[in-house]
Design a protein around this motif. Structure first.
Motif, PDB file in Angstrom:
ATOM      1  N   ASN B  17      -3.955 -23.005  20.807  1.00  8.47           N
ATOM      2  CA  ASN B  17      -4.463 -23.688  19.615  1.00  8.47           C
ATOM      3  C   ASN B  17      -5.867 -23.240  19.255  1.00  8.47           C
ATOM      4  O   ASN B  17      -6.577 -23.920  18.555  1.00  8.47           O
ATOM      5  CB  ASN B  17      -4.372 -25.195  19.807  1.00  8.47           C
ATOM      6  CG  ASN B  17      -4.875 -25.551  21.182  1.00  8.47           C
ATOM      7  OD1 ASN B  17      -6.032 -25.314  21.487  1.00  8.47           O
ATOM      8  ND2 ASN B  17      -4.013 -26.095  22.029  1.00  8.47           N
ATOM      9  N   LYS B  18      -6.276 -22.080  19.768  1.00  4.97           N
ATOM     10  CA  LYS B  18      -7.507 -21.423  19.342  1.00  4.97           C
ATOM     11  C   LYS B  18      -8.777 -22.210  19.644  1.00  4.97           C
ATOM     12  O   LYS B  18      -9.763 -22.116  18.939  1.00  4.97           O
ATOM     13  CB  LYS B  18      -7.433 -21.094  17.836  1.00  4.97           C
ATOM     14  CG  LYS B  18      -6.185 -20.339  17.431  1.00  4.97           C
ATOM     15  CD  LYS B  18      -6.290 -19.762  16.063  1.00  4.97           C
ATOM     16  CE  LYS B  18      -5.927 -20.601  14.870  1.00  4.97           C
ATOM     17  NZ  LYS B  18      -5.681 -21.955  14.854  1.00  4.97           N
ATOM     18  N   CYS B  19      -8.762 -22.986  20.715  1.00  5.70           N
ATOM     19  CA  CYS B  19      -9.958 -23.766  21.043  1.00  5.70           C
ATOM     20  C   CYS B  19     -11.096 -22.873  21.520  1.00  5.70           C
ATOM     21  O   CYS B  19     -12.261 -23.252  21.453  1.00  5.70           O
ATOM     22  CB  CYS B  19      -9.635 -24.808  22.102  1.00  5.70           C
ATOM     23  SG  CYS B  19      -9.280 -24.107  23.720  1.00  5.70           S
ATOM     24  N   GLY B  20     -10.769 -21.691  22.018  1.00  4.91           N
ATOM     25  CA  GLY B  20     -11.822 -20.774  22.438  1.00  4.91           C
ATOM     26  C   GLY B  20     -12.354 -21.004  23.845  1.00  4.91           C
ATOM     27  O   GLY B  20     -13.282 -20.333  24.270  1.00  4.91           O
ATOM     28  N   PHE B  21     -11.765 -21.925  24.583  1.00  2.00           N
ATOM     29  CA  PHE B  21     -12.275 -22.224  25.930  1.00  2.00           C
ATOM     30  C   PHE B  21     -12.151 -21.046  26.889  1.00  2.00           C
ATOM     31  O   PHE B  21     -12.823 -20.981  27.897  1.00  2.00           O
ATOM     32  CB  PHE B  21     -11.542 -23.439  26.531  1.00  2.00           C
ATOM     33  CG  PHE B  21     -12.125 -24.760  26.116  1.00  2.00           C
ATOM     34  CD1 PHE B  21     -12.707 -24.913  24.873  1.00  2.00           C
ATOM     35  CD2 PHE B  21     -12.104 -25.861  26.975  1.00  2.00           C
ATOM     36  CE1 PHE B  21     -13.256 -26.127  24.474  1.00  2.00           C
ATOM     37  CE2 PHE B  21     -12.652 -27.084  26.587  1.00  2.00           C
ATOM     38  CZ  PHE B  21     -13.225 -27.214  25.339  1.00  2.00           C
ATOM     39  N   ARG B  40      -8.552 -15.176  23.276  1.00  2.00           N
ATOM     40  CA  ARG B  40      -8.076 -15.822  22.049  1.00  2.00           C
ATOM     41  C   ARG B  40      -7.735 -14.780  20.988  1.00  2.00           C
ATOM     42  O   ARG B  40      -6.724 -14.891  20.292  1.00  2.00           O
ATOM     43  CB  ARG B  40      -9.152 -16.793  21.546  1.00  2.00           C
ATOM     44  CG  ARG B  40      -8.815 -17.450  20.232  1.00  2.00           C
ATOM     45  CD  ARG B  40      -9.778 -18.584  19.891  1.00  2.00           C
ATOM     46  NE  ARG B  40     -11.137 -18.130  19.599  1.00  2.00           N
ATOM     47  CZ  ARG B  40     -12.069 -18.901  19.019  1.00  2.00           C
ATOM     48  NH1 ARG B  40     -11.774 -20.142  18.690  1.00  2.00           N
ATOM     49  NH2 ARG B  40     -13.274 -18.441  18.802  1.00  2.00           N
TER      50      ARG B  40
END
Ligand code: FAD
Ligand code: SF4
Ligand code: SF4
Ligand code: SF4
Lengths: 460, 405
Positions: B17-21, B40
């Motif tokens: 979901n593209k959170c970038g973590f 990502r």
């Protein structure tokens, strides 16, 4: 943009810092929202001077500029929906100065929040704003959004820690505002305007931050309840007792289970709500505070009350809290997170409404809240590829926002407006106020090239 | 239809979901600061190829191939996305749609799985080593030891103990076989001393890691079935190579669910142990009066495929902290990749050198005299990088500390 314009940027920065390939444009068209919009060129400046020349040219040629840090914002603030330049500051990532005596740090905007903390911890200091995304996000982005985090209940948000900055205006002019010293209150304090400006007023190139000494001691408590109502009443009562915990975080049953799936801490999967409470201060004060909190919990039918015993346990609890948002994606492929604030005593009301909305639309909605300041993040779970479901998500979120406003709340706790919340803005602010905001934006960026028409439709 | 579009694979791609973590933990991103080289971004591009938005362009191939398979992203992802597996899947797709270039195809398909050819190529490399430059693309050729006679060719079964407690098969792995025969002998020696009957089937074959990570899992499947057969009579299969262990333990994913082969291979995988895991968890060796073969300060580097691949962190530390006579110090960033990652170091020398130099910096901070690790590939990379940087530390395989003669 034409190729002459793109080539011009190659005279400003090393050509390897200019990207126009389809592959690279594709990875700069998104952020942590579901929105999309591709830039025409990606530029990675390495110095303030380069940022200045880039903006001066963009201003002259009227090219939109979308400033970007790590691209983890949740409001579409870094979507280059009007094309133009994605100005990515990840290569300006140095910590320039740490001055423990004056408790001031100077960083470049691309510095990662967690990496700064890692440099401070061994010396007994920290930078209080702690967004859950701190491992991933930049200080520049934190200032852009005025980010908050769990410990902001006691220590305040990003705004309270920004002393000043070096910034490039849309015309390319470089200005320094505020100062490294903590001076007397500044009338018409421009620094305050800049924090939370979401890339619309200028591009920060250096930031002066306040840091704090780590408290002597802290205690972390984990309390579970049979109903969200009991948990939220507990929150209100703790604050009434005059105790200000650093943290008062609430998770509902759905989130408890997601966190458990990811970390496996042995949380009570049957509880309806969980509170993560942390107090800090002098050693001798803490036991008394814990006692009071425990009593308040008992009065409100607490199901389980536990104090973390080891540093490792505390760490695990925090990891669970910081990652729970992403962990919901284990249930459904996509999630959408809202960010509304209600008066603390209205928490049960909004949660009740969220439960109703969830049933009405047949969508799972989890609730995560910085309960101490009434800031809620309802997480709606769905599948991005199912258009019908996406429509339902929009409707459900609209209803949640409406309810928050009707309870006397606001639409943005800490995630900003960007593109995502724009449609709701005129429900929260009077036309005169919006007009003032518009004038401020134009005063800084007369050409409307910096993150154009984000937050507000500015026009020219 | 591309495998990227297949049911479960496509589902996996869409869970991000593209959170970038995951981005900041990716060592390759940290050399570029450009999302295209972070997890990502890679996932976004794989999805674009799956959806037909993007062709399999040379830049796409570069982005997909410049991944260390270090599994850092998979560990960091709250949503349970396995970034490294998606990259592996994209490589598999590239092999199917575009084929492998000869520089990879020949060694992966022909040399590594064939014991004679592999021996020949290591042997010629040993002979050629002195006439080629001493470092190539940041790889320290000079420091790379290649055995004149590899371990398997010279292996003589040793006396088994009376009433052995377990029958242990030793999987040596190609790297250890050709570059660390001494270490391999130590493993056999220590296991025997601990009361195990050790068998070393000489016809064992490469575990298949190289073929798997470059998207050629057909070759790995064949190795899997071969090794399954060779080791069918032992109770436990022990290895001293992190990558081999990781591969042997996860052979199952290469075979269709519910197939007969899957069931058999998973039975084999259950028997596999890393040497430290076997000594500490299974044999519960006593360290009370064991003397380390080293004196001075010792630090430890976690191989990616041990710490994340197999969740093994405590066992080696227990050994290092338990042994008498040396002093253990933890290094900062102990679990960050060392930059070797198989052919990565050859194809992406700039990134690999920078990543290794960070490891060297962290080693420096510990003031240690020795760096201990548990994987022949990490061993060689760290040794080479330390020498290039003129650092005094010696690199050791963990078993060498236990084998005090
Ligand atoms: C799972 C998850 C959890 C999160 N948890 C929290 C949380 O607890 N609290 C919270 O507040 N936020 C949270 N966020 C949101 C987000 O991480 C924060 O808003 C963060 O501050 C964004 O930083 P960034 O570097 O990613 O900025 P970006 O997303 O790149 O940019 C954010 C905004 O700042 C502007 N900007 C960036 N750099 C500059 C600069 N140098 N000069 C001027 N403008 C600039 C951009 O134009 C944009 O408008 C979360 C996000 C995710 C995905
Ligand atoms: S792979 Fe996981 S951590 Fe990385 S962006 Fe996707 S969901 Fe987030
Ligand atoms: S496996 Fe390692 S190198 Fe590859 S994407 Fe994940 S973190 Fe980056
Ligand atoms: S992983 Fe490497 S060392 Fe281990 S067997 Fe395979 S090729 Fe050899």
């Amino acid at each position: 943009m034409n190729s002459k314009q793109i080539n011009y940027f190659k005279t400003i920065v090393d050509p390897k810092n200019i990207c126009t390939t389809k592959e690279e444009l594709l990875v700069y068209e998104y952020d942590a929202t579901l929105l999309k919009g591709a830039p025409e060129v990606i530029v990675f400046p390495e110095t303030t001077g380069q940022v200045s020349l880039i903006l001066a040219y963009a201003y002259q040629e009227n090219i939109p500029v979308t400033t970007r840090g790590a691209g983890t914002n949740l409001s579409g603030g870094t979507i280059p929906d009007q094309g133009g330049i994605a100005l990515v500051l990840t290569k300006m990532n140095k910590v320039l100065e740490i001055d423990f005596e004056n408790r001031v740090v100077v960083v470049e905007p691309g510095t990662i929040n967690q990496e700064l903390q890692d440099m401070l911890t061994p010396h007994g200091y920290y930078y209080p704003p702690d967004p859950a995304s701190m491992k991933a996000c930049t200080i520049g982005g934190n200032v852009g959004e005025c980010s908050g985090g769990p410990r902001c209940l006691k220590y305040g948000v990003t705004r309270d820690y920004i002393l000043g900055m070096e910034m490039v205006l849309s015309t390319g002019e470089v200005v320094a505002i505020g100062s490294k010293q903590q001076v007397n209150p500044d009338p018409l304090d421009i620094v305050k305007f800049m924090v939370g400006s979401e890339g619309t007023l200028g591009v920060f190139t250096k930031l002066f931050l306040k840091i704090k000494k780590i408290s002597e001691a802290k205690k972390t408590m984990l309390c579970t309840f049979n109903s969200v109502k009991d948990a939220s009443r507990t929150v209100a009562n703790i604050v009434r007792e005059g105790i200000v915990p650093t943290t008062l975080e609430l998770m509902d049953n759905l989130l408890i289970n997601c966190a458990e799936d990811f970390i496996g801490l042995g949380l009570d999967r049957t509880a309806d709500a969980l509170l993560l409470i942390e107090v800090d201060g002098l050693k001798e004060e803490l036991d008394g505070q814990v006692e009071v909190i425990k009593k308040v919990c008992e009065k409100n039918n607490v199901k389980g009350f536990k104090i973390a015993q080891s540093a490792k346990e505390v760490d695990q609890l925090w990891t669970a809290r910081r990652t729970v948002i992403g962990a919901v994606a284990r249930k459904r492929p996509s999630y959408s997170m809202q960010d509304v604030t209600v008066p603390r005593n209205k928490l049960p009301d909004i949660v009740e409404e969220i439960v109703n909305i969830s049933e009405k639309y047949n969508l799972p909605i989890g609730v995560l809240a910085h309960a101490g300041d009434g800031n809620l993040h309802p997480l709606v779970l769905f599948d991005e590829r199912n258009q019908e479901e996406v429509e339902k998500v929009h409707e459900a979120e609209f209803l949640i926002c409406k309810k928050a406003l009707s309870l006397g709340g606001t639409l943005s706790g800490e995630h900003g407006i960007g593109l995502l919340k724009k449609p709701f803005l005129d429900q929260e602010f009077a036309p005169e106020v919006l007009s003032l905001k518009r004038q401020i934006m134009l005063a800084f960026d007369s050409g409307n090239i910096l993150n154009p028409d984000k937050i507000l439709e500015v026009g020219k | 239809m591309s495998i990227l579009k297949e049911g479960k694979n496509y589902e996996l791609l869409n869970t991000c979901n593209k959170c970038g973590f995951c981005v900041q933990g990716c060592s390759v991103y940290k050399e570029h600061f450009n999302e295209a080289y972070g997890t990502r971004g890679r996932i976004r591009l794989i999805k674009a190829v799956a959806n037909g938005e993007l062709e399999r362009t040379p830049l796409y191939e570069k982005i997909i191939n410049s991944c260390l398979m270090c599994e850092e992203c998979s560990k960091n992802c709250p949503s349970g996305v396995q970034g490294h597996l998606l990259v592996q899947m994209a490589r598999e797709d590239l092999v199917r749609e575009k084929g492998l270039p000869f520089v990879k195809k020949f060694p992966l398909e022909k040399v590594l799985p064939n014991n004679n050819l592999r021996k020949l190529s290591f042997h010629s490399f040993r002979l050629g080593k002195n006439i080629i430059p001493q470092t190539i693309k940041g790889i320290n050729i000079k420091s790379l030891n290649i055995e004149k006679v590899d371990f398997l060719s010279s292996y003589k079964p040793i006396q088994k103990p009376e009433n052995p407690n377990l029958k242990v098969g030793f999987f040596v792995g190609c790297m250890m076989n050709h570059t660390m025969a001494q270490v391999a002998n130590s493993i056999v020696g220590v296991l025997t001393k601990e009361g195990c009957e050790v068998v070393v089937p000489t016809e064992q074959r490469c575990c298949g890691t190289p073929a798997y990570v470059y998207g050629h899992s057909k070759v790995t499947r064949e190795s899997a079935l071969h090794n399954l057969d060779i080791f069918k009579d032992v109770d436990v299969v022990v290895t001293g190579c992190a990558s081999c262990g990781n591969m042997l333990k996860s052979y199952g994913k290469l075979f269709p669910e519910d197939s007969k082969e899957r069931e058999l291979i998973e039975g084999f995988s259950k028997k596999v142990r890393d040497i430290t895991q076997f000594l500490v968890d299974d044999l519960k060796i006593s360290l009370d009066n064991k003397q380390s073969s080293l004196k001075g300060k010792v630090t430890y580097h976690d191989p990616c495929h041990l710490v994340r691949g197999q969740n093994i962190t405590e066992q080696p530390r227990k050994i290092l902290q338990g042994l008498k006579g040396d002093e253990y110090v933890e290094m900062p960033g102990a679990s960050k990749c060392c930059g070797a990652s198989g052919m990565f170091q050859y194809f992406y020398p700039e990134e690999a050198t920078a990543i290794s130099n960070k490891k060297v910096e962290n080693i420096k901070k510990t003031n240690a005299d020795y760096v201990v690790t548990n994987c022949p590939a990490c061993y060689q990379r760290i040794k080479g990088s330390l020498e290039i940087n003129k650092m005094p530390q010696k690199v050791m395989h963990i078993i060498e500390l236990l084998d005090s003669k």
